[in-house]
Design an enzyme around this catalytic site. Structure first.
Site, short mmCIF file in Angstrom:
data_model
loop_
_atom_site.label_atom_id
_atom_site.label_comp_id
_atom_site.label_asym_id
_atom_site.label_seq_id
_atom_site.Cartn_x
_atom_site.Cartn_y
_atom_site.Cartn_z
N CYS A 1 1.19 -0.92 -0.01
CA CYS A 1 -0.30 -0.27 -0.01
C CYS A 1 0.68 1.52 -0.14
CB CYS A 1 -1.01 0.31 1.42
SG CYS A 1 -0.41 0.55 2.79
N ARG B 1 4.42 -4.09 3.04
CA ARG B 1 3.44 -4.12 4.69
C ARG B 1 3.00 -6.24 4.22
NH1 ARG B 1 -0.28 -0.12 5.90
NH2 ARG B 1 -0.69 -1.23 8.40
N ASP C 1 2.53 6.21 13.78
CA ASP C 1 0.88 7.48 12.54
C ASP C 1 0.55 8.52 13.36
OD1 ASP C 1 0.40 5.01 11.73
OD2 ASP C 1 -0.79 4.23 13.38
N ARG D 1 -11.29 6.79 6.79
CA ARG D 1 -10.75 6.32 6.97
C ARG D 1 -10.62 6.04 8.54
NH1 ARG D 1 -5.84 3.28 5.19
NH2 ARG D 1 -6.45 2.30 7.20
C1 LIG Z 1 -4.70 -1.49 12.17
C2 LIG Z 1 -4.19 -0.90 12.97
O1 LIG Z 1 -3.42 -1.39 13.90
N1 LIG Z 1 -3.36 -0.64 12.00
C3 LIG Z 1 -1.57 -0.14 12.47
C4 LIG Z 1 -0.87 -1.57 12.97
O2 LIG Z 1 -1.13 -2.36 11.38
P1 LIG Z 1 -0.24 -3.83 11.21
O3 LIG Z 1 -0.22 -4.14 12.11
O4 LIG Z 1 0.20 -3.48 9.53
O5 LIG Z 1 1.85 -2.52 11.64
P2 LIG Z 1 2.30 -3.48 12.04
O6 LIG Z 1 3.19 -3.53 13.06
O7 LIG Z 1 2.68 -5.52 11.48
O8 LIG Z 1 4.09 -3.45 10.58
C5 LIG Z 1 5.29 -2.39 11.25
C6 LIG Z 1 5.99 -2.97 10.21
O9 LIG Z 1 5.99 -4.65 10.16
C7 LIG Z 1 6.28 -5.23 9.29
N2 LIG Z 1 5.85 -6.90 9.32
C8 LIG Z 1 4.48 -6.78 9.55
C9 LIG Z 1 4.39 -8.12 9.68
C10 LIG Z 1 4.67 -8.86 8.98
O10 LIG Z 1 4.45 -10.24 9.19
N3 LIG Z 1 6.14 -8.65 8.70
C11 LIG Z 1 6.54 -7.26 8.59
O11 LIG Z 1 7.49 -7.51 8.13
C12 LIG Z 1 5.48 -4.85 8.56
O12 LIG Z 1 5.60 -4.36 6.75
C13 LIG Z 1 5.79 -2.95 9.20
O13 LIG Z 1 6.99 -2.64 7.90
O14 LIG Z 1 1.03 -1.06 13.53
C14 LIG Z 1 0.65 -0.29 12.24
C15 LIG Z 1 2.11 0.47 14.00
O15 LIG Z 1 2.42 0.95 14.20
C16 LIG Z 1 0.73 1.50 12.67
O16 LIG Z 1 1.32 2.38 11.82
C17 LIG Z 1 -0.71 1.27 11.58
O17 LIG Z 1 -1.41 2.02 11.84
C1 LIG Z 2 -1.20 2.88 8.62
C2 LIG Z 2 -2.74 3.08 8.85
O1 LIG Z 2 -3.29 2.39 9.34
P1 LIG Z 2 -3.84 0.76 8.25
O2 LIG Z 2 -2.50 -0.19 8.97
O3 LIG Z 2 -5.40 0.45 8.92
O4 LIG Z 2 -3.80 1.33 7.30
C3 LIG Z 2 -3.06 4.25 10.46
O5 LIG Z 2 -3.54 4.34 11.14
O6 LIG Z 2 -2.00 5.17 9.92
#
Ligand SMILES: CC(=O)N[C@H]1[C@@H](OP(=O)(O)OP(=O)(O)OC[C@H]2O[C@@H](n3ccc(=O)[nH]c3=O)[C@H](O)[C@@H]2O)O[C@H](CO)[C@@H](O)[C@@H]1O
Ligand SMILES: C=C(OP(=O)(O)O)C(=O)O
Length: 435
Positions: A117, A122, A306, A398
């Protein structure tokens, strides 16, 4: 096209209230699928497009979801379907959070691969690694993840390579109904993880350690519908704190919790902003001159990614050179080019951005590149010379309820218009392809 039009130059004053947290309510709505008995009632649910999307996913899965004012009632006691198609996942990546609950409840989940995205690639490898350790066979192909419990979903010891918020949540939810104990190490410590754990426990789950680096989940046989109130949105609160500071205003942000916002408060105080705790929130008073600081985004309790783009707006107004380093997402600087269109003196160097402040910001038409960028560009517009027009508001919707109205109530010169609708008298449909 819908736009926010803001004219800079007004100091903000008054009180604003934070809604329930988007990033808490999304996993919690997903977790309601775990209850095979009874209804769940969630309070302080924000009216966000993401909340409507996750509710649509639940309805697709055969749960009953009813909306009231800031309240959602879910009945997931019927037999569930097990697939989340791409039309939902592409609207909102957090749709993958139904995987854990579906595996716990039905032993099966077929979820469209989320893909990248605007803020980075991600991947969800850590989610899948956790499921596999618990006895799930995972196949990825044709744009889908097919996951199925082989024999039994069983507790396991799982070490996350990175404290991923989503992986921590997905594994916690599956583990809640697994046989035996799951220990997850190097987990995310965000307040939203603690909120999810509290909800799972209210459903009859046995989750300990949320908010620390290790979470221990003893699986139970059955979970029940429960009553729960969502925590306040620290990122929305933080956004209004920046709005107060950037305009040299004086604003009480009700619902802002000091403990959830300590890194932001520390950095804003270093910049010369006065922040004090009041009974029901944080009061923020902006100084005449803001000082430059350096910021590095980190998992909680580090500085939240964020809040990175909103903080960039504040640093544009500060005296001197600041540096922001983004360590959580690989590509979360798309808004930099838009700030440049507003005459910002700012450049990207690898994973950092160098800001030479104060920039004499000029109003311009700018496009939101993601949800937080939409807010950040509006914040910059509050102090820019002339009119700033922010487009691509599907991103804003959103994560922010009534953003322009809340700013207007604080004294901002701001409106949201639908220019096509004004010309043709039609109401435009908000685009759904946002991920
Ligand atoms: C809906 C929600 O709660 N969204 C939040 C959640 O997103 P989200 O849960 O997607 O964020 P993650 O903490 O998982 O991701 C953080 C980092 O870890 C990496 N990664 C993650 C999972 C994985 O299996 N492998 C991997 O490499 C991602 O690419 C990224 O670079 O936490 C982020 C980090 O605080 C916030 O910016 C988002 O707003
Ligand atoms: C990155 C964000 O959310 P999401 O993980 O839902 O894309 C956000 O809340 O800033």
């Amino acid at each position: 096209m819908e736009k926010i039009i803001v004219r800079g130059g007004k100091r903000l004053n008054g009180t604003v209230k934070a809604e329930g947290a988007k990033n808490a309510v999304l996993p919690i709505i997903a977790a309601t699928l775990l209850a095979s008995d009874g209804k769940t009632v969630l309070n302080d649910v924000p009216a966000l497009s993401d909340v409507f999307t996750i509710s649509e996913v639940l309805r697709h899965l055969n749960a009953e979801v009813d909306f009231g004012t800031n309240r959602v009632v879910v009945d997931a006691s019927r037999e569930l379907k097990t697939d989340a198609p791409f039309e939902y996942v592409r609207k909102m990546r957090a749709s993958v959070l139904v995987m854990g609950p579906l595996l716990g409840r039905t032993g099966k989940a077929r979820v469209a691969l989320p893909g990248g995205c605007a803020i980075g690639s991600r991947p969800i490898d850590q989610h899948l690694k956790g499921f596999e350790a618990m006895g799930v066979k995972v196949k990825v192909g044709n744009g889908f993840i097919d996951a199925e419990v082989e024999d039994k979903l069983r507790g396991a010891k799982i070490y996350l390579d990175f404290p991923s918020v989503g992986a921590t949540e997905n594994i916690m939810m599956a583990a809640a109904l697994a046989e035996g104990t799951t220990i997850i190490e190097n987990v995310a410590k965000e307040p939203e993880i603690v909120d999810l754990a509290n909800f799972l426990n209210a459903m009859g789950g046995k989750v300990r350690g949320a908010g620390t680096g290790t979470i221990r989940i003893e699986g139970v046989k059955k979970l029940y519908g429960a009553n729960h109130t969502i925590i306040p949105d620290r990122i929305e609160a933080g956004t209004f704190m920046v709005a107060a500071a950037i305009t040299g205003g004086n604003v009480l942000v009700r619902g802002a919790v000091m403990e959830h916002l300590s890194s932001l408060v520390a950095k804003m105080e270093e910049m010369g902003v006065k922040i004090s705790e009041e009974e029901d929130g944080l009061r923020v008073i902006g100084p005449e001159k803001l000082k430059a600081v350096d910021i590095k985004t980190m998992p909680h309790p580090g500085f939240p990614t964020d809040m990175q783009s909103q903080m960039m707006s504040l640093l544009l107004a500060a005296q001197g050179t600041s540096m922001i380093t983004e360590t959580v997402f690989e590509n979360r600087f798309m808004h930099v080019e838009e700030f440049r269109r507003m005459n910002a003196d700012i450049k990207i160097e690898g994973r950092s951005v160098i800001i030479n402040g104060p920039s004499k910001l000029q109003g311009a038409e700018v496009a939101a590149t993601d949800l937080r960028a939409a807010a950040a560009l509006t914040l910059a517009g509050l102090v820019a010379d002339g009119y700033t027009r922010v487009t691509e508001l599907k991103h804003l919707d959103r994560g922010y309820v009534d953003f322009h109205n809340k700013l207007q109530a604080l004294g901002a010169d701001i409106e949201r218009v639908n220019e096509e609708a004004t010309e043709t008298g039609e109401v435009k449909q908000v685009s759904s392809d946002i991920s």
